[in-house]
Design a protein around this motif. Structure first.
Motif, mmCIF file in Angstrom:
data_model
loop_
_atom_site.group_PDB
_atom_site.id
_atom_site.type_symbol
_atom_site.label_atom_id
_atom_site.label_comp_id
_atom_site.label_asym_id
_atom_site.label_seq_id
_atom_site.Cartn_x
_atom_site.Cartn_y
_atom_site.Cartn_z
ATOM 1 N N PHE A 126 11.860 -6.833 -3.500
ATOM 2 C CA PHE A 126 12.738 -7.690 -4.500
ATOM 3 C C PHE A 126 12.257 -7.609 -5.941
ATOM 4 O O PHE A 126 13.151 -7.500 -6.720
ATOM 5 N N PHE A 127 10.974 -7.388 -6.086
ATOM 6 C CA PHE A 127 10.624 -7.228 -7.460
ATOM 7 C C PHE A 127 10.841 -5.834 -8.162
ATOM 8 O O PHE A 127 10.781 -5.895 -9.478
ATOM 9 N N GLY A 128 10.909 -4.923 -7.267
ATOM 10 C CA GLY A 128 11.086 -3.468 -7.935
ATOM 11 C C GLY A 128 9.624 -2.757 -8.037
ATOM 12 O O GLY A 128 8.749 -2.861 -7.389
ATOM 13 N N GLU A 129 9.790 -1.857 -8.972
ATOM 14 C CA GLU A 129 8.577 -0.930 -9.566
ATOM 15 C C GLU A 129 7.674 -1.861 -9.961
ATOM 16 O O GLU A 129 7.786 -2.652 -10.925
ATOM 17 N N ILE B 222 4.350 1.997 -6.245
ATOM 18 C CA ILE B 222 4.776 0.883 -5.501
ATOM 19 C C ILE B 222 6.125 0.298 -5.786
ATOM 20 O O ILE B 222 6.000 -0.218 -6.934
ATOM 21 N N VAL B 223 7.193 0.301 -4.913
ATOM 22 C CA VAL B 223 8.319 -0.469 -5.261
ATOM 23 C C VAL B 223 8.272 -1.674 -4.194
ATOM 24 O O VAL B 223 8.569 -1.426 -2.858
ATOM 25 N N HIS B 224 8.264 -2.991 -4.667
ATOM 26 C CA HIS B 224 8.445 -4.063 -3.690
ATOM 27 C C HIS B 224 9.963 -4.537 -3.542
ATOM 28 O O HIS B 224 10.874 -4.040 -4.297
ATOM 29 N N LEU C 182 0.817 -1.204 0.084
ATOM 30 C CA LEU C 182 -0.033 0.126 -0.176
ATOM 31 C C LEU C 182 0.802 1.111 0.140
ATOM 32 O O LEU C 182 0.395 2.348 -0.132
ATOM 33 N N GLY C 183 2.195 1.042 0.017
ATOM 34 C CA GLY C 183 2.980 2.358 0.067
ATOM 35 C C GLY C 183 3.106 3.006 1.305
ATOM 36 O O GLY C 183 3.859 3.889 1.382
#
Length: 148
Positions: A122-125, A118-120, A48-49
């Motif tokens: 591991f996965f990134g943007e 949202i930037v995860h 959710l940021g």
């Protein structure tokens, strides 16, 4: 493809969360029900940021490739997929009912019109669509882990 942004899907997940209780045991993995709930509330805060984590080195190298295995189709997340270090929970016990309520409240915050960046870790943007699919799959994965 199921997504957290669909009200019926979200309500189905919430119904499954409500079946969890203090005595729920994992079908695989090492988490207690409380640890899983705490892990999932922390995950939702990231998605959710509300909290941001620095991208991992391995994520920078392999995150985008791995993301393709997690989104875009209906395949389930495999059992025993490693947890990001930032999302590991060390408290084996706590208030299960309170953590369930917190998780449900966070899931209800997902809004189809929200296009937050949202930037995860591991996965990134992530795109809006990827967020919806990942949140659904992650939630489903842990509910299946606890037979809910």
């Amino acid at each position: 493809m199921k997504t957290i942004f669909d009200n019926l899907t979200r309500n189905e997940l919430i119904g499954r969360i409500n079946t969890l209780h203090e005595g729920s045991t994992a079908q695989w993995g090492k988490m207690s029900v409380y640890e899983m709930l705490k892990h999932c509330t922390t995950y939702e805060q990231m998605m959710l940021g509300k909290i941001r984590y620095k991208r991992s080195f391995l994520g920078r190298l392999f995150g985008k490739m791995a993301l393709k295995d997690f989104v875009g189709d209906d395949r389930l997340i495999k059992r025993n997929v490693p947890t990001l270090p930032q999302l590991k929970v060390k408290a084996a016990s706590g208030n299960v009912a309170a953590e369930k309520s917190k998780w449900i409240a966070l899931l209800q915050e997902y809004n189809p019109a929200n296009n937050a960046n949202i930037v995860h870790a591991f996965f990134g943007e992530l795109t809006h669509e990827q967020v919806g699919q990942l949140v659904y799959k992650h939630t489903d994965h842990h509910l299946r882990q606890f037979n809910s």
